[in-house]
Design a protein around this motif. Structure first.
Motif, PDB file in Angstrom:
ATOM      1  N   VAL A   1      35.449  22.962  44.893  1.00 20.30           N
ATOM      2  CA  VAL A   1      35.474  21.935  43.861  1.00 20.30           C
ATOM      3  C   VAL A   1      36.918  21.444  43.729  1.00 20.30           C
ATOM      4  CG1 VAL A   1      35.108  21.410  41.419  1.00 20.30           C
ATOM      5  CG2 VAL A   1      33.537  22.970  42.607  1.00 20.30           C
TER       6      VAL A   1
ATOM      7  N   GLY B  60      29.576  21.863  45.827  1.00 14.75           N
ATOM      8  CA  GLY B  60      30.923  21.456  45.452  1.00 14.75           C
ATOM      9  C   GLY B  60      30.968  19.973  45.124  1.00 14.75           C
TER      10      GLY B  60
ATOM     11  N   LYS C 141      37.585  27.535  44.812  1.00  8.85           N
ATOM     12  CA  LYS C 141      36.472  28.047  45.609  1.00  8.85           C
ATOM     13  C   LYS C 141      36.093  29.434  45.080  1.00  8.85           C
ATOM     14  CE  LYS C 141      35.009  28.464  50.471  1.00  8.85           C
ATOM     15  NZ  LYS C 141      33.874  27.548  50.380  1.00  8.85           N
TER      16      LYS C 141
END
Length: 437
Positions: free
Chosen positions: A39, A231, A75
């Motif tokens: 992300v 994500g 992550k």
């Protein structure tokens, strides 16, 4: 304990760029725990509270990479959940109120979440019942260790969607429940949900990750649970509280200031409320222009001639975080105003410091204060004071910048919790402010 030395009474001039929104960033950062995928978040403010949360995520095992100023990747593919029951986490999580919002994502993804009783501003009771009652309705079991002041929720068999009516439109409570519900089985309906722009941003980000949330921007959210989230990339809104702070600063110091890239559509009643104080708030594209109020500003009255009352309310009402700013700005207005702080019973207690500076304020009770403006016929006097919380701290700083003489503000760590490099940014537009250890 850090200190600001402020030489007040100077006009400022120039433009200022608001930082990323603190209250949004705290929600968004917790949401990275919902997925093992990367992300990327942009416009994260470099402030104490946000950096504390990033540190907690790192200790939890989130892989964090700084990509540029205010831009990070996260992550969460190898979390170390044992950290949640460590003494280190009890200390770190207990020092930050925003840490409560890691519980919802962890419960959704791993079936358990723990948190020490969180800290934050001492502005009155800030209960957590809404958070945990929502999770219990989704099927979680709640436990509280009174001796260690430690909360826990567990749902080893997963969460199930349900209908719930929240007892208050809590922003962080709604965010926590939404993040718990996105991977619950079936449909969840949250009525009396908070609908602040920051909560809307969280829901939009979650939908980009694969969640199915409808009703965004209303007080009824419907969430269809999904098995997993992906994500995404997300950018944080400009901080509306900082924007309101700069409007108040410009008026109090009779300064011409342009506030850049404010996201006007997300400001709600903020411009209109400052206009009620007689302040000119001009829209120029996506900027706010505040001219120098060399002749002062006059508080409006209601249609029947009674004097103005400004109060806080859940969004789309006026945010409680700006009532302290409105109060200090009113001290130099022409006219009178009643400030009604409904949500927090200790937030107005800083007014004694303004009274010491010469402001005409009557503290009616813990929730209400009447301000009789000086109309700049009498300036505030410089003094020495201590910042009790973020919003009172910035209000006292604005008062000091308008006062004649040199003021000292101690405990500026409180201001740093919510405002990024504030002394440097103010010096750039002409403020006389020095930070000392």
């Amino acid at each position: 304990m850090g200190t600001f030395q402020i030489e007040g009474g100077h006009q400022l001039k120039g433009s200022i760029q608001p930082q990323g929104a603190k209250n949004e960033a705290l929600q968004i950062l917790c949401a990275v725990l919902l997925t093992p995928e990367k992300v990327v978040i942009d416009n994260i403010p470099d402030i104490v509270d946000v950096n504390k949360l990033i540190n907690i995520l790192s200790n939890l095992g989130v892989k964090i990479q700084k990509l540029g100023k205010g831009k990070y990747s996260f992550k969460s593919d190898a979390l170390q959940l044992e950290y949640l029951e460590s003494e280190q986490f009890k200390k770190e999580g207990g020092g930050l109120r925003g840490s409560i919002m890691i519980v919802g994502p962890l419960l959704a993804r791993f079936g358990k979440g723990y948190i020490p009783r969180p800290g934050g501003d001492k502005i009155g009771r800030r209960r957590l019942d809404t958070h945990f009652e929502g999770m219990i309705k989704l099927g979680a079991k709640f436990r509280y260790n009174k001796e260690e002041r430690f909360y826990g929720v567990e749902a080893p068999e997963g969460l199930k969607g349900t209908f719930m009516l929240l007892d208050e439109a809590s922003v962080t409570g709604t965010a926590n429940i939404v993040m718990a519900a996105v991977m619950a089985e079936g449909e969840t309906t949250i009525y009396n949900a908070a609908c602040e722009p920051y909560l809307q941003q969280l829901c939009k980000m979650l939908n980009k990750m694969g969640a199915k949330i409808s009703g965004i921007g209303s007080n009824m959210l419907k969430i269809e649970g999904v098995k997993a989230l992906n994500g995404c990339e997300h950018s944080v809104l400009p901080d509306m509280i900082e924007i309101g702070s700069w409007i108040g600063l410009a008026a109090m110091t009779k300064s011409e200031i342009t506030i850049k890239n404010v996201s006007w559509e997300d400001l709600g009643l903020i411009p209109a409320t400052f206009r009620k104080l007689g302040i000119t708030v001009e829209k120029r594209g996506d900027d706010i222009f505040i001219p120098a109020h060399t002749e002062g500003y006059e508080i409006e009255t209601f249609i029947d001639g009674s004097f103005m009352t400004i109060s806080d309310a859940p969004w789309p009402g006026f945010t409680p975080d700006l009532l302290s700013i409105v109060l200090v700005v009113a001290t130099q207005a022409k006219g009178e105003v009643l400030i009604h702080q409904k949500m927090f019973e200790s937030r107005l207690f800083f007014v004694d410091k303004l009274i010491d500076m010469g402001a005409k304020i009557i503290l009616c009770d813990p929730h209400r204060a009447t301000v009789i403006g000086h109309n700049f016929k009498s300036t505030l006097k410089a003094t020495t004071m201590t910042s009790p919380d973020i919003r009172a701290g910035i209000s006292l700083l604005i008062a000091a910048l308008s006062a004649k003489g040199t003021s000292t503000i101690h405990n500026i760590e409180q201001i740093d919790r919510g405002y990024e490099n504030i002394d440097e940014r103010l010096r750039a537009i002409g403020a006389k402010i020095i930070r000392t250890a």
